[in-house]
Design a protein around this motif. Structure first.
Motif, mmCIF file in Angstrom:
data_model
loop_
_atom_site.group_PDB
_atom_site.id
_atom_site.type_symbol
_atom_site.label_atom_id
_atom_site.label_comp_id
_atom_site.label_asym_id
_atom_site.label_seq_id
_atom_site.Cartn_x
_atom_site.Cartn_y
_atom_site.Cartn_z
ATOM 1 N N CYS A 79 -13.650 20.117 -68.243
ATOM 2 C CA CYS A 79 -14.443 21.311 -67.946
ATOM 3 C C CYS A 79 -13.612 22.587 -67.996
ATOM 4 N N CYS A 134 -10.913 22.885 -65.167
ATOM 5 C CA CYS A 134 -9.735 22.029 -65.351
ATOM 6 C C CYS A 134 -8.857 22.504 -66.501
ATOM 7 N N CYS A 142 -16.966 15.865 -66.441
ATOM 8 C CA CYS A 142 -15.567 16.169 -66.748
ATOM 9 C C CYS A 142 -14.684 14.973 -66.399
ATOM 10 N N GLU A 168 -11.587 14.867 -65.699
ATOM 11 C CA GLU A 168 -10.594 15.146 -64.667
ATOM 12 C C GLU A 168 -11.196 15.263 -63.262
ATOM 13 N N CYS A 169 -12.241 16.100 -63.143
ATOM 14 C CA CYS A 169 -12.710 16.467 -61.799
ATOM 15 C C CYS A 169 -14.141 16.000 -61.499
ATOM 16 N N ASN A 206 -16.813 17.355 -62.497
ATOM 17 C CA ASN A 206 -17.742 18.469 -62.587
ATOM 18 C C ASN A 206 -18.600 18.240 -63.842
HETATM 19 ZN ZN ZN Z 1 -13.007 19.417 -64.544
#
Ligand code: ZN
Ligand code: ZN
Lengths: 254, 199
Positions: free
Chosen positions: B70, B73, B58, B60-61, B63
């Motif tokens: 994901c 997010c 992902c 952003e995070c 994951n």
């Molecule tokens: Zn994420």
């Protein structure tokens, strides 16, 4: 047939092994450095509560078969986890350096009670909040001394003369100590050192524990001593320690 | 082992490479596949290939996800201003199971370790700082494990986030629910007293 051993130890390092086990390196008071497998240590926290973490002081029972590399850790009970060390990243790095340096400097099974007392005492000092830079220099020089690697700091290693007060001196890791200005060759790798720093380090190596507590390193001696000992230890071990590199990494990125 | 035909042998060998699987278990698994329907074997093979081809990280995070961003997010019901920092995706699953956390995550993919020589550049800490720099985050919860490496990581993150005007918190460590004080080890009990809360 396995033999059982009952002793005290400092945890040097600990790595996960397979699904549920851990392989732990100990420095024991009676048998020197040993490596053991702690079965189920990852899953069952009950059997080895907090006791397999680096620089823990523990009471240890292990079993060993003759000629087997790994011991089996049967019991490991925490005496002191040095929890204050874990409240400051620089102190964690210093404690890690102490145990890594010890681990690299000794062979398995090489017993030395004085060394055990030294590392235990210095971990306690770190835990009590004593200034880590000075402690680290003192630990290095005393460990080197106890294991028979103390560099020559009082006299020039080449001409064996006491260095002249107004002449420069150098430190050569390859020659194992200070070299005076008349004996140094131009091509030789060296670190600069002042007479004062050489004297302070020599004093730190030879002082009684009480004497050591009173000894103060000037900020100049701290800086110079750090460079000299880093170079010497790197020369002795043929590599740089991971925890040493770690110290640099967390410093420059701050 | 030569009494098995070559394709079975190969399957047994592949299974044996999996963590925690010995030769006996591998043989049992291989025989199980052999006895099951064609559809099952095909579905299993497809899942294995899909997981490698479709799963990415992902943006952003960090994951694991089958999309650029994901499902956590992109969930509009979750708070954007609280970020929980974890070592790995297993920890994310563990926290999600509690059902009590409604913020977002940041997966470090590792921890700092002085003895293993793992420094800040080896895990996703700078990515966290960049995220905080954008200014939308009010609280960072550090949920690394309560061991030396996890503590070192938590301390380092606290240090690099110090200059931002946000709340940095650490998950509590202490006594497990349903346990008895007299059987708790001194270290855990000590930490529980230190991390006490007001009632
Ligand atoms: Zn994420
Ligand atoms: Zn000389």
């Amino acid at each position: 047939m396995s033999m059982f051993y009952n002793t005290y130890a400092i945890v040097l390092d600990s790595i996960d092994y397979g699904e549920s086990d851990r392989i732990v390196k100990f420095y024991t008071i009676d048998y020197g450095k040993i490596s053991g497998i702690a079965k189920g240590a990852k899953r069952s926290k009950k059997r080895f509560v907090n006791s397999l973490e680096p620089f823990s002081h523990v009471k240890l029972i292990f079993a060993q078969k003759p000629n087997a590399g790994l011991a089996r850790v049967d019991q490991c009970e925490l005496i002191n986890g040095f929890h204050s060390i874990k409240k400051n990243i620089e102190i964690i790095a210093a404690a890690s350096y102490f145990v890594e340096l010890l681990s690299e400097m000794v062979r398995e099974g090489q017993k030395n009670q004085k060394v055990f007392d030294l590392v235990l005492k210095f971990l306690k000092h770190l835990n009590d909040g004593k200034e880590p830079d000075t402690l680290t220099r003192f630990f290095e020089i005393r460990l080197l001394s106890m294991l028979g690697y103390l560099p020559h700091l009082d006299k020039c290693v080449v001409c064996k003369k006491l260095p002249d007060e107004d002449l420069k001196i150098y430190f050569s890791s390859a020659k194992g100590g200070v070299v005076c200005q008349s004996c140094i060759t131009s091509a030789e790798p060296r670190v600069s050192i002042s007479l004062g720093t050489a004297k302070s380090l020599s004093l730190a190596a030879n002082a009684s524990m009480e004497g050591l507590n009173r000894l103060i390193l000037s900020s100049h001696a701290k800086k110079e001593g750090a460079l000299v000992l880093e170079d010497f230890i790197k020369y002795q071990l043929g590599k740089e320690l991971k925890s040493k590199k770690f110290m640099e990494k967390i410093k420059c990125e701050m | 082992m030569s009494y098995y035909a070559e394709p079975i042998m190969r399957l047994i060998q592949e299974f044996s490479k999996l963590p925690g699987i010995g030769e006996k278990t591998a043989t049992r698994l291989a025989v199980h596949i052999l006895n099951s329907s064609n559809g099952y074997a095909a579905a299993l093979a497809k899942s294995l290939i899909d997981v490698k081809e479709k799963i990415k990280v992902c943006r952003e995070c960090f994951n694991l996800s089958d999309k650029e961003i994901c499902s956590i997010c992109s969930d509009l019901d979750r708070r954007d201003d609280v970020v929980c920092v974890i070592e790995g995706i297993n920890d994310l699953a563990a926290i999600e199971k509690t059902g009590g956390f409604k913020g977002k995550y940041h997966v470090l993919h590792g921890v700092l370790s002085p003895l293993k020589g793992i420094g800040p550049d080896d895990v996703k800490i700078m990515e966290l700082v960049k995220k905080v720099e954008k200014g939308d985050i009010k609280e960072v919860i550090i949920a690394t494990n309560p061991n030396v490496d996890g503590e070192a990581t938590a301390l380092y993150i606290t240090k690099v986030l110090k200059s931002f005007n946000i709340k940095v918190t650490r998950i509590a460590t202490g006594i497990p629910m349903g346990s008895d004080l007299e059987y708790i080890d001194a270290a855990t009990l000590g930490m529980a007293i230190e991390g006490r809360r007001e009632m």
